[in-house]
Design a protein around this motif. Structure first.
Motif, PDB file in Angstrom:
ATOM      1  N   UNK A 299      10.857  22.796   0.316  1.00  0.00           N
ATOM      2  CA  UNK A 299       9.872  21.657   0.604  1.00  0.00           C
ATOM      3  C   UNK A 299      10.807  20.342   0.526  1.00  0.00           C
ATOM      4  N   UNK A 300      12.114  20.462   0.647  1.00  0.00           N
ATOM      5  CA  UNK A 300      12.865  19.215   0.529  1.00  0.00           C
ATOM      6  C   UNK A 300      12.536  18.329   1.540  1.00  0.00           C
ATOM      7  N   UNK A 301      12.957  17.050   1.742  1.00  0.00           N
ATOM      8  CA  UNK A 301      12.730  16.001   2.824  1.00  0.00           C
ATOM      9  C   UNK A 301      13.748  16.450   3.787  1.00  0.00           C
ATOM     10  N   UNK A 302      13.663  16.270   4.863  1.00  0.00           N
ATOM     11  CA  UNK A 302      14.589  16.565   5.916  1.00  0.00           C
ATOM     12  C   UNK A 302      15.614  15.502   5.963  1.00  0.00           C
ATOM     13  N   UNK A 303      16.901  16.251   5.775  1.00  0.00           N
ATOM     14  CA  UNK A 303      18.020  15.438   5.616  1.00  0.00           C
ATOM     15  C   UNK A 303      18.755  15.403   7.037  1.00  0.00           C
TER      16      UNK A 303
ATOM     17  N   UNK B 275       0.854  -1.353   0.014  1.00  0.00           N
ATOM     18  CA  UNK B 275       0.264  -0.032  -0.121  1.00  0.00           C
ATOM     19  C   UNK B 275       0.873   1.240   0.027  1.00  0.00           C
ATOM     20  N   UNK B 276       1.809   1.250   0.815  1.00  0.00           N
ATOM     21  CA  UNK B 276       2.669   2.431   0.951  1.00  0.00           C
ATOM     22  C   UNK B 276       3.691   2.393  -0.121  1.00  0.00           C
ATOM     23  N   UNK B 277       3.995   3.670  -0.942  1.00  0.00           N
ATOM     24  CA  UNK B 277       4.869   4.032  -1.950  1.00  0.00           C
ATOM     25  C   UNK B 277       6.458   3.807  -1.488  1.00  0.00           C
ATOM     26  N   UNK B 278       7.131   3.250  -2.452  1.00  0.00           N
ATOM     27  CA  UNK B 278       8.389   3.246  -2.016  1.00  0.00           C
ATOM     28  C   UNK B 278       9.136   4.314  -1.852  1.00  0.00           C
ATOM     29  N   UNK B 279      10.097   4.515  -0.651  1.00  0.00           N
ATOM     30  CA  UNK B 279      10.780   5.640  -0.193  1.00  0.00           C
ATOM     31  C   UNK B 279      11.787   6.179  -1.314  1.00  0.00           C
TER      32      UNK B 279
ATOM     33  N   UNK C 173       6.360  16.190  12.877  1.00  0.00           N
ATOM     34  CA  UNK C 173       5.290  15.432  12.305  1.00  0.00           C
ATOM     35  C   UNK C 173       5.179  15.981  10.800  1.00  0.00           C
ATOM     36  N   UNK C 174       5.314  17.130  10.382  1.00  0.00           N
ATOM     37  CA  UNK C 174       5.242  17.856   9.030  1.00  0.00           C
ATOM     38  C   UNK C 174       6.143  16.977   7.935  1.00  0.00           C
ATOM     39  N   UNK C 175       7.352  16.575   8.538  1.00  0.00           N
ATOM     40  CA  UNK C 175       8.157  15.937   7.797  1.00  0.00           C
ATOM     41  C   UNK C 175       8.540  14.373   8.093  1.00  0.00           C
ATOM     42  N   UNK C 176       7.611  13.881   8.958  1.00  0.00           N
ATOM     43  CA  UNK C 176       7.863  12.434   9.172  1.00  0.00           C
ATOM     44  C   UNK C 176       8.199  11.508   8.036  1.00  0.00           C
ATOM     45  N   UNK C 177       7.122  11.626   6.730  1.00  0.00           N
ATOM     46  CA  UNK C 177       7.282  10.517   6.011  1.00  0.00           C
ATOM     47  C   UNK C 177       8.786  10.776   5.268  1.00  0.00           C
ATOM     48  N   UNK C 178       9.014  12.015   5.020  1.00  0.00           N
ATOM     49  CA  UNK C 178      10.623  12.257   4.458  1.00  0.00           C
ATOM     50  C   UNK C 178      11.613  12.078   5.474  1.00  0.00           C
ATOM     51  N   UNK C 179      11.411  12.028   6.606  1.00  0.00           N
ATOM     52  CA  UNK C 179      12.408  11.819   7.675  1.00  0.00           C
ATOM     53  C   UNK C 179      12.840  10.094   7.479  1.00  0.00           C
ATOM     54  N   UNK C 180      11.665   9.292   7.371  1.00  0.00           N
ATOM     55  CA  UNK C 180      12.055   8.010   7.279  1.00  0.00           C
ATOM     56  C   UNK C 180      12.476   7.655   5.781  1.00  0.00           C
TER      57      UNK C 180
END
Length: 540
Positions: free
Chosen positions: A371-375, A356-360, A436-443
């Motif tokens: 708007x970049x993912x948190x690195x 279900x979840x898209x690949x990171x 919270x806002x960057x949770x998907x990008x952090x993972x």
């Protein structure tokens, strides 16, 4: 009441009765009519497709006293009946699995030199010929190439790749194909009618599918079902006799996967486990449902032989998902079919989430923008040595020797460095709101070695959210207790802390709680900016 099992009682007695092998039977019948029977045949193909039966029919046909070897056997003359009963002296059946010794093959070839005792041909039917040893196969070669007059060899095997090429080159080869579900179903309907078994068409179709293209296996299953069930046999009784769950929730899970509805899929799996359903069998049925969607999506629905209801469900699911998505889901559930522990639904829940979840996305591919993912945070600069260690009269423009040496040294990076140095534009997360806002990008920034861990797959699920970030302690909220318990395992807790530390740039610890579904006051307070400082009180 007959003592014969169905597959022996209903074994075909003429080439026209062989199910699903018309190209082969037509060729053999033409050879009989033209009296051009070869000296050696090789019948290869899956089990239960008619190889040995065709060999016996051919042995009857060449020795039939009525037709004189020019067509189908009559099955009424003394020779035909002797072959059918297994008492014909000139038809010798050999099981190669117990006939592997070279001395036995030499004895066979010596006896082949004698003329037939009763019929026109002496026929040797060697079943599972791939079981012969190499020396035994070599001993058979010369006889196959130049057999004595009036001798025919019929070799049968399910593993063609194990046959010596020299054997293959001396035989006429016929490939028996796996029988279709429709062919097997029609034959089962004929047998059931003759045996007085009252079973509906759907039940016969299910038996045919379970047999996997083997008519012998299908007839055995039919007899097993008829023995267990009395009166009219329903589809549900067939499912019970085969050990199938027959659970309609396999189709519901297929639909939830197609619609990427993780919550519905998790709830469904929890219900299946709570009802005590065999999860391994349930997983196999889910795989079959996903296969149906895949073939419908590929435009080959006519090859499935589905009912109208099944076809409609497969088309609905296929319309809701892409081909790549279906393939990814199918691969995930197929991977569970081996030795995976299926005592709990966790493995299927993980496969569901992976689908279900898209690949990171890779970290390096993310653009550097607002708007970049948190690195990971920029590693700290090396700490300068104490003042006492520096020269007393150092010039202002001169670099201290220890710092210069450390900067120019090719030594490996410091242990606290979480990975490759990121762009200077990356800033560490410092507040709960940013987390919270960057949770998907952090993972998505997790170290490559941990991206296939089960802990990361759980963290990426829709039921996990950070609810507190204070003094390096990240508190995670879980919708499902089974996921929280899995993360609380020592190894998974360590991996989770390592993932968050690498992503946030600071050492982190992990705390877990199960989100109370009815605690709307806490949710409202969090929405307004409040933070949880006492986890124990939240769970009360």
């Amino acid at each position: 009441m007959t003592s014969h099992v169905y597959y022996r009682k209903w074994r075909p007695q003429s080439l026209g009765e062989v199910v699903g092998q018309k190209p082969i039977t037509d060729t053999l019948l033409s050879a009989l009519r033209q009296q051009r029977v070869a000296q050696a045949y090789l019948f290869c193909g899956p089990r239960g497709t008619g190889k040995t039966s065709t060999g016996r029919i051919l042995a009857k046909a060449v020795n039939c006293l009525t037709n004189e070897g020019t067509g189908e056997p009559c099955n009424t003359c003394s020779m035909c009946q002797a072959v059918t009963q297994g008492s014909a002296m000139d038809v010798i059946e050999i099981d190669a699995a117990t006939f592997t010794q070279v001395d036995r093959i030499r004895e066979l070839t010596e006896r082949a030199n004698y003329a037939p005792a009763e019929g026109r041909f002496k026929v040797y039917i060697i079943d599972e010929v791939h079981m012969l040893s190499t020396s035994a196969s070599n001993a058979l070669l010369k006889t196959l190439e130049e057999p004595p007059p009036r001798v025919i060899f019929i070799l049968a095997t399910t593993e063609l790749h194990k046959i010596l090429p020299t054997i293959l080159s001396r035989c006429q080869r016929f490939d028996f194909r796996r029988l279709t579900t429709a062919d097997v179903t029609d034959k089962l309907a004929e047998v059931a009618k003759a045996e007085g078994v009252d079973i509906d068409r759907e039940g016969l179709t299910l038996l045919a599918r379970a047999a996997g293209g083997s008519l012998r296996d299908a007839e055995n299953l039919l007899q097993q079902t008829a023995t267990v069930c009395q009166g009219t046999i329903s589809l549900r009784q067939v499912q019970d006799s085969l050990g199938l769950t027959g659970d309609g929730r396999a189709g519901q899970l297929m639909q939830a996967i197609a619609e990427a509805d993780a919550a519905a899929g998790i709830r469904l799996l929890a219900g299946v486990a709570a009802d005590g359903v065999d999860l391994k069998q349930f997983n196999r049925e889910v795989i079959e449902k996903l296969r149906q969607v895949l073939l419908v999506k590929a435009g080959t629905a006519d090859s499935l032989n589905l009912t109208d209801e099944e076809l409609l469900a497969a088309k609905t699911a296929a319309a809701a998902a892409s081909m790549d998505y279906i393939m990814r889901a199918l691969k995930g559930f197929i991977s569970l079919a081996g030795n995976t522990d299926m005592t709990t639904p966790l493995a299927m829940e993980m496969a569901l989430m992976d689908a279900v979840l898209p690949p990171a996305a890779p970290v390096a591919a993310a653009p550097a923008s607002s708007h970049s993912p948190v690195r990971p945070a920029e590693p700290r600069k090396p700490v300068s040595p104490p003042a006492a260690a520096k020269p007393a009269a150092a010039k202002p423009d001169a670099e201290p020797a220890p710092v210069t040496t450390r900067a120019e040294s090719p030594a490996p990076p410091r242990p606290e460095t979480p990975g490759p140095a990121p762009s200077p534009a990356a800033e560490p997360v410092s507040t709960l709101e940013e987390l919270r806002n960057n949770w998907p990008n952090i993972l998505g920034c997790a170290p490559p070695k941990l991206r296939r861990s089960s802990a990361l797959a759980i963290l990426r699920s829709a039921g996990v959210q950070p609810v507190s970030f204070t003094d390096g302690v990240v508190t995670l909220s879980f919708k499902f207790p089974i996921h929280m318990n899995k993360i609380n395992e020592p190894e998974n807790r360590r991996i989770t802390a390592e993932i968050l530390s690498a992503c946030l740039g600071v050492p982190c610890e992990v705390n877990c709680l199960h989100e109370p579904p009815a605690n709307h006051l806490v949710k409202e307070a969090q929405r307004r900016g409040a933070e949880i400082i006492n986890v124990d009180n939240v769970e009360e």
